[in-house]
Every structure is written in structure tokens, then in C-alpha cells.
Write an enzyme that holds these catalytic residues in place. Sequence first.
Site, short mmCIF file in Angstrom:
data_model
loop_
_atom_site.label_atom_id
_atom_site.label_comp_id
_atom_site.label_asym_id
_atom_site.label_seq_id
_atom_site.Cartn_x
_atom_site.Cartn_y
_atom_site.Cartn_z
N HIS A 34 -1.92 -1.02 -4.81
CA HIS A 34 -3.36 -0.96 -5.08
C HIS A 34 -3.83 0.49 -5.05
O HIS A 34 -3.04 1.41 -4.85
CB HIS A 34 -4.15 -1.83 -4.08
N SER A 86 0.83 -1.18 0.00
CA SER A 86 0.00 0.00 0.00
C SER A 86 0.88 1.25 0.00
O SER A 86 1.80 1.37 -0.80
CB SER A 86 -0.95 -0.05 1.20
#
Length: 206
Positions: free
Chosen positions: A110, A87
Site C-alpha cells: 500500500h 507494508s
Amino acid sequence: MRPCFTFKAKAGNKPAVLALDEEIGFWGTQAKDFRAQLDAVEGNELVVEINSVGGDVMAGLGIYNMLRSWAKDGKTVTTRVTGVAASIASIIALAGDKREMPKNTFAMVHQASTFAVGTADDMRDAADTLDKVDGSLRGIYMDRMGVDETKAKEIMAKDTWLTADESMDLGFATALIEDIKATAKFDLARAALPDNVAAIFKAEAD
């Protein structure tokens, strides 16, 4: 609250080391503390060791920008994934001029996410904001990894887990190094790691 990093000052010929071993940000304190330690770094080299499932996007962007700013004027930042850079921690990993990954480590990319409550207009506003944040993150992936917008959108479209070899192929990492033990100080139950990744950390813990 515990900081999300530890600091080891420059010693002899060894550069200073900042280790990000937990979740990034939250409560608005982490980026400020990180800056204080970064300002204390002596010499022209810094190693940032990363083992984090991510966290607050704005805190992570702040840390990324601090590192890129520090790297000016002939200084060098080396980021080294010691377990997982997931992330927003993957963005911080990309702050390195040199980006090292042992072969038993992972990166995860993501889109940003958020919580929203309120009216339909509130929801649309939240979605618009997320689109802007994703655009900012996408720009960093494109710039630092050397991928085009289509590829950046593809890897951000879902939770994309990258092995060290895949990270090298995509330009996320610049060097593979000798395997090291993967440890985690964050809560694995909250991290929602895929089974193959979580198994590595659990095996080390056991």
C-alpha cells in the site's frame, strides 16, 4: 525495547538466519541493531525470514538497503515470508535475490501514511513528502517485481493483499515452498489484518 528481529549464526552448511518477527523500527533503534547483526554474518549466504505487519518506513528502507548492499560481491540474500510481509516489510522482502513464500502466506502492499498537525501549509508539506516516499517505494516495486509504473500505482492505491500464488504471478515471490505454520509475535488487534488473514494466525495460536 525488544528488537524486531532474532539472529541465528551460520552453522555447518546452513546459512545464517535473520528473522523479522515483529513490527519494524520505531524509536530509532532497530535499523542500527540490524546493521550490527548483519555485520556479524559469516559466509556468502543469508536467509531473512519475515513475519511482520510493517512499521516505520525509514527504518524499513534502511534495512532494505543494508541487505542489498550486503548482497554485493557474490553474496546471496534469500528472503522467506513465514506469515505475512505487509507494508514496509514487503519492501524488505523484495531485498532478496531469492524470495520464497509458502502457499499459506501473504504479502500486502500500500501507500505510505503519516500523522500531521498544524496549518494548511503543514498539511500540504506532509502530503508532498508522502508523495516523495511513495515514489521511492514504487520504484522498488517496479525494479524488484518487474512491473510497470501503472501496475505499481494500482497495487499501492489501496491495501492490496496478495496470496503466495498471486505474489508469484506478480513477481513479488520467486519460489513457492512447502507450507509452514504461520505464527505472529505482533499484536493482531493492532495489525488490522483482513478477516481471512487474521483467521490463519488465530487458528495457529488457538
